[in-house]
Write an enzyme that holds these catalytic residues in place. Structure first.
Site, mmCIF file in Angstrom:
data_model
loop_
_atom_site.group_PDB
_atom_site.id
_atom_site.type_symbol
_atom_site.label_atom_id
_atom_site.label_comp_id
_atom_site.label_asym_id
_atom_site.label_seq_id
_atom_site.Cartn_x
_atom_site.Cartn_y
_atom_site.Cartn_z
ATOM 1 C CB THR A 200 -0.591 13.195 0.396
ATOM 2 O OG1 THR A 200 -0.583 12.726 -0.957
ATOM 3 C CG2 THR A 200 -1.853 13.982 0.652
ATOM 4 C CB ALA A 201 1.003 11.938 4.967
ATOM 5 C CD GLU B 259 9.023 12.010 -3.333
ATOM 6 O OE1 GLU B 259 8.368 11.836 -2.284
ATOM 7 O OE2 GLU B 259 8.925 11.250 -4.325
ATOM 8 C CD1 TRP C 223 5.954 5.885 -6.735
ATOM 9 C CD2 TRP C 223 7.843 4.692 -6.686
ATOM 10 N NE1 TRP C 223 6.818 6.503 -5.864
ATOM 11 C CE2 TRP C 223 7.988 5.789 -5.807
ATOM 12 C CE3 TRP C 223 8.902 3.800 -6.808
ATOM 13 C CZ2 TRP C 223 9.145 6.023 -5.075
ATOM 14 C CZ3 TRP C 223 10.064 4.026 -6.070
ATOM 15 C CH2 TRP C 223 10.179 5.130 -5.226
ATOM 16 C CG LEU D 223 -7.883 17.326 -9.697
ATOM 17 C CD1 LEU D 223 -8.217 17.914 -11.068
ATOM 18 C CD2 LEU D 223 -6.949 18.267 -8.962
ATOM 19 C CG HIS E 43 -9.286 5.403 -3.155
ATOM 20 N ND1 HIS E 43 -10.644 5.568 -3.306
ATOM 21 C CD2 HIS E 43 -8.714 6.461 -3.808
ATOM 22 C CE1 HIS E 43 -10.883 6.660 -4.015
ATOM 23 N NE2 HIS E 43 -9.730 7.217 -4.341
HETATM 24 C C1 LIG Z 1 -4.593 7.856 -9.836
HETATM 25 C C2 LIG Z 1 -5.083 8.248 -8.470
HETATM 26 C C3 LIG Z 1 -6.247 8.981 -8.352
HETATM 27 C C4 LIG Z 1 -6.702 9.352 -7.075
HETATM 28 N N1 LIG Z 1 -7.779 10.180 -6.994
HETATM 29 C C5 LIG Z 1 -8.154 10.666 -5.791
HETATM 30 C C6 LIG Z 1 -9.163 11.662 -5.701
HETATM 31 O O1 LIG Z 1 -9.735 12.114 -6.694
HETATM 32 N N2 LIG Z 1 -9.482 12.126 -4.461
HETATM 33 C C7 LIG Z 1 -8.856 11.680 -3.339
HETATM 34 O O2 LIG Z 1 -9.198 12.129 -2.254
HETATM 35 N N3 LIG Z 1 -7.907 10.730 -3.397
HETATM 36 C C8 LIG Z 1 -7.507 10.239 -4.601
HETATM 37 N N4 LIG Z 1 -6.488 9.328 -4.685
HETATM 38 C C9 LIG Z 1 -5.899 8.807 -3.438
HETATM 39 C C10 LIG Z 1 -4.970 9.795 -2.744
HETATM 40 O O3 LIG Z 1 -4.275 10.566 -3.678
HETATM 41 C C11 LIG Z 1 -3.964 9.007 -1.887
HETATM 42 O O4 LIG Z 1 -4.643 8.091 -1.079
HETATM 43 C C12 LIG Z 1 -3.139 9.923 -0.971
HETATM 44 O O5 LIG Z 1 -2.655 11.030 -1.687
HETATM 45 C C13 LIG Z 1 -1.989 9.103 -0.385
HETATM 46 O O6 LIG Z 1 -1.126 9.916 0.370
HETATM 47 P P1 LIG Z 1 0.138 9.282 1.117
HETATM 48 O O7 LIG Z 1 0.769 10.360 1.877
HETATM 49 O O8 LIG Z 1 -0.323 8.067 1.827
HETATM 50 O O9 LIG Z 1 1.084 8.750 -0.039
HETATM 51 P P2 LIG Z 1 1.792 9.543 -1.227
HETATM 52 O O10 LIG Z 1 1.141 10.841 -1.468
HETATM 53 O O11 LIG Z 1 1.859 8.600 -2.370
HETATM 54 O O12 LIG Z 1 3.254 9.842 -0.672
HETATM 55 C C14 LIG Z 1 4.285 8.903 -0.620
HETATM 56 C C15 LIG Z 1 5.555 9.558 -1.116
HETATM 57 O O13 LIG Z 1 6.674 8.792 -0.716
HETATM 58 C C16 LIG Z 1 7.592 8.708 -1.782
HETATM 59 N N5 LIG Z 1 8.408 7.516 -1.542
HETATM 60 C C17 LIG Z 1 7.990 6.224 -1.574
HETATM 61 N N6 LIG Z 1 9.002 5.404 -1.242
HETATM 62 C C18 LIG Z 1 10.072 6.196 -0.991
HETATM 63 C C19 LIG Z 1 11.406 5.924 -0.594
HETATM 64 N N7 LIG Z 1 11.838 4.692 -0.378
HETATM 65 N N8 LIG Z 1 12.257 6.974 -0.440
HETATM 66 C C20 LIG Z 1 11.831 8.251 -0.642
HETATM 67 N N9 LIG Z 1 10.572 8.548 -1.022
HETATM 68 C C21 LIG Z 1 9.699 7.535 -1.176
HETATM 69 C C22 LIG Z 1 6.710 8.671 -3.007
HETATM 70 O O14 LIG Z 1 7.414 9.001 -4.173
HETATM 71 C C23 LIG Z 1 5.624 9.662 -2.635
HETATM 72 O O15 LIG Z 1 5.977 10.969 -2.992
HETATM 73 C C24 LIG Z 1 -5.996 8.941 -5.926
HETATM 74 C C25 LIG Z 1 -4.818 8.209 -6.059
HETATM 75 C C26 LIG Z 1 -4.353 7.867 -7.310
HETATM 76 C C27 LIG Z 1 -3.060 7.116 -7.438
#
Ligand SMILES: Cc1cc2nc3c(=O)[nH]c(=O)nc-3n(C[C@H](O)[C@H](O)[C@H](O)COP(=O)(O)OP(=O)(O)OC[C@H]3O[C@@H](n4cnc5c(N)ncnc54)[C@H](O)[C@@H]3O)c2cc1C
Length: 602
Positions: free
Chosen positions: A20-21, A41, A69, A101, A539
């Protein structure tokens, strides 16, 4: 891309995690053609996969190792020793590919509290608002038709002061809601919980028709991979490597106070190790579980923990991996009277499912293009009487006072939380309506399931490496319900769920309550039920907290890791205090803001 080619390049910005980020910050940095951006990734790209794209399939990838994961938490004493799946998307787009979503911002008071953890960097409502807008797009014709919203208010959410119209993530209201939705919303209205027509403006209280990250034209999920990656993939300065796992962040000592210099990362593809190099910075965006894991594997963390694994300390930062916060939920499930239509009809009735599939193929609408959008955000005043509120605040004070270990950072967080309780402006409980059965639904029957999620708990969990092996999963210990306040909060959630189901017009369509069993009546019985059934809202946040170093912060207001010259963290782990909202919108906004902060100084 071939890993050897990727490793042969030197990037200006090397981003760990195309989630996401990570994709957001990468895509925005790559808008400057002079900047070479590399993204690594661990998962695959999953374009045109109906399990990701079709809204009605949401949730089906959980636990499937091709997408997830597969983390499990440590056994949770506060939940009868159970372990929980901790879902995390392992693919391009990360968790945005699997999230449920719903799209929402927290109350503005919560963002304003961030200022106390990193002043003068615009980490507050005013500072984030342009990025909430920048990341999203709505169309001006979208109308909010929830009960309790007047015709004049139906377009209140389309105010350009708060909503974006040309950002990458496409948002829309559900085109179709099951008939249970208006009945449920009217029930809440009857209980004094008003419908809030425009929660985008930072006043979140009430029941909301959450916008969904569903593209209204295609009826498909709009997420980091479709929205941000697709904008950038044709750029010559944007380089993506999938199916590659970063195993270590590489650094060298500079010998001066500015801290260690990050030179690149080590990563593995098919058991082969490679090195990628950076000229300027590494941005760690591996999510709330894996960002702290990678820091520790790279020697950045609590010295004594690192020494116990024989990892040389590069920067001693005792709070790496601490402060894990989440939302913990009580559940209720109700079987409905015959003839009431919910998403269960897709499971129960093959002819109906085929009809809906045809509608989806033809017009990108119908039930397959919708998901659950009725969310309610409740400060104590909207669901507790004054006496119970007082008892809860006393329980909060007592639990904070008697915690065995409270870091200075946590003490500051608790002070913020207490102010939110007493001022009553910030939601403390969320109700989430699911228009289907979760727990052993019977064939042929329709259900609703309602979750009651505590939004600001006292418990602070942790995530730490359990081995020096970078491919082994970390230990995730959320410390669910480890104190009396959290137990009481979730208990009040369970009691509220009961009251909702006992109120008309909802009570009139319920045939029987299947969870929790109605024989459970006393608080003690309900607490036992809560401990046996509590789960997480998926979350996780706060494990690489932004905050002053002397209090235990891990990153500063530039999201830079203390003790390093050029390592930043950008994902849900930097949130300085637990946020009472679903996290996607905030994570995108944080990443958008960081990209601008970097561009100003690049
Ligand atoms: C089942 C579920 C339902 C949810 N529903 C909602 C919702 O309805 N609405 C909402 O707002 N939020 C929801 N969330 C929460 C939201 O999706 C997350 O909080 C947010 O997307 C997190 O973003 P991030 O960038 O922190 O992490 P992520 O989006 O998880 O990104 C981390 C990325 O790093 C990669 N990665 C990890 N380790 C490594 C490594 N060592 N080397 C290379 N790549 C690596 C991962 O594969 C992943 O692609 C939900 C989450 C889940 C799991």
């Amino acid at each position: 891309m071939d890993p050897k080619i990727f490793a042969s390049k030197t990037f200006d910005y090397l981003i760990i995690g195309g989630g996401t980020a990570g994709l957001t910050v990468a895509s925005r940095l790559a808008e400057d053609e002079t900047i070479q951006v590399g993204v690594i990734e661990a998962g695959d790209a999953r374009f045109n996969d109906p399990l990701i794209d079709v809204p009605a399939n949401t949730g089906r990838t959980m636990g499937n190792s091709a997408y997830d994961w597969g983390f499990m938490t440590a056994p949770q004493e506060g939940a009868n020793g159970r372990t929980f799946p901790a879902a995390r998307g392992k693919m391009l787009g990360g968790c945005s590919s699997v999230a449920f979503l719903s799209w929402n911002r927290a109350s503005k008071f919560e963002y304003d509290a961030w200022d106390a953890f990193a002043s003068d960097k615009g980490w507050n409502w005013e500072g984030l608002l342009p990025y909430f807008r920048k990341s999203t797009a709505i169309t001006a014709d979208q109308l909010n038709t929830f009960p309790g919203i007047s015709a004049a208010e139906a377009s209140a959410g389309n105010n350009p002061e708060y909503s974006g119209f040309d950002g990458p993530i496409q948002l829309s209201y559900n085109k179709v809601d099951p008939e249970t939705v208006p009945i449920y919303v009217k029930t809440l209205n009857k209980m004094g919980i008003h419908t809030n027509p425009s929660p985008e403006n930072g006043e979140l209280n009430g029941v909301i028709n959450s916008r969904m990250n569903i593209d209204p034209l295609t009826g498909t999920r709009s997420y980091a991979a479709t929205a941000y990656f697709h904008r950038s993939e044709s750029r010559n300065n944007f380089h993506l490597l999938t199916n590659a796992q970063v195993t270590k962040i590489l650094s060298r000592s500079t010998g001066d106070v500015s801290g260690v210099e990050i030179t690149g990362v080590e990563f593995q593809v098919d058991s082969q190790t490679f090195v990628a190099h950076t000229r300027k910075e590494v941005i760690l965006a591996a999510g709330a579980y894996q960002s702290p894991q990678l820091l520790e594997l790279s020697g950045i963390g609590n010295r004594s923990l690192l020494e116990s694994f024989g990892i040389p300390t590069v920067v001693d930062l005792p709070e790496v991996g601490e402060n894990l916060q989440d939302h913990y939920v009580a559940v209720s499930q109700h079987m409905l009277k015959p003839g009431i239509l919910t998403f269960d009809e897709l499971r129960n009735n093959p002819a109906f499912a085929a009809e809906q599939a045809a509608i989806y193929a033809e017009s990108h609408g119908g039930m397959l293009a919708s998901f659950n959008s009725a969310l309610s955000f409740l400060p104590f005043s909207l669901f507790l009487d004054d006496e119970t509120t007082k008892t809860l605040i006393e329980a909060f004070d007592q639990a904070v006072l008697t915690r065995s270990k409270t870091s200075p950072l946590q003490a500051k967080q608790y002070a913020v939380q207490r102010e939110w309780f007493t001022k009553g402006l910030v939601p403390q409980m969320e109700l989430i309506l699911f228009n289907n059965g979760f727990v052993n639904p019977e064939p042929g029957k329709s259900y609703i399931t309602v979750l009651g999620a505590g939004l600001h708990h006292i418990s602070r969990g942790s995530v730490h490496i359990k081995s020096k092996d970078p491919l082994s999963l970390p230990t995730i210990d959320p410390s669910i319900l480890d104190n009396e306040f959290d137990v009481k909060l979730v208990l009040e959630g369970a009691k509220l769920l009961r009251r909702v189901a006992d109120t008309a017009p909802l009570v009139d369509i319920i045939e029987s309550t299947t969870v929790p069993p109605s024989v459970l009546q006393t608080d003690e019985e309900l607490i036992s039920f809560v401990k046996a059934s509590v789960g997480t809202a998926q979350h996780p946040m706060g494990t690489v907290s932004m905050g002053p170093r002397e209090l235990g912060g891990v990153v500063d207001g530039d999201l830079k890791v203390y003790g390093t010259k050029n390592l930043r963290v950008c994902d849900a782990s930097i949130l300085p205090v637990g946020l009472g909202a679903h996290l996607q919108a905030t994570v995108y906004a944080v990443a958008e803001k960081l990209a601008d902060m970097i561009k100003v100084t690049a």
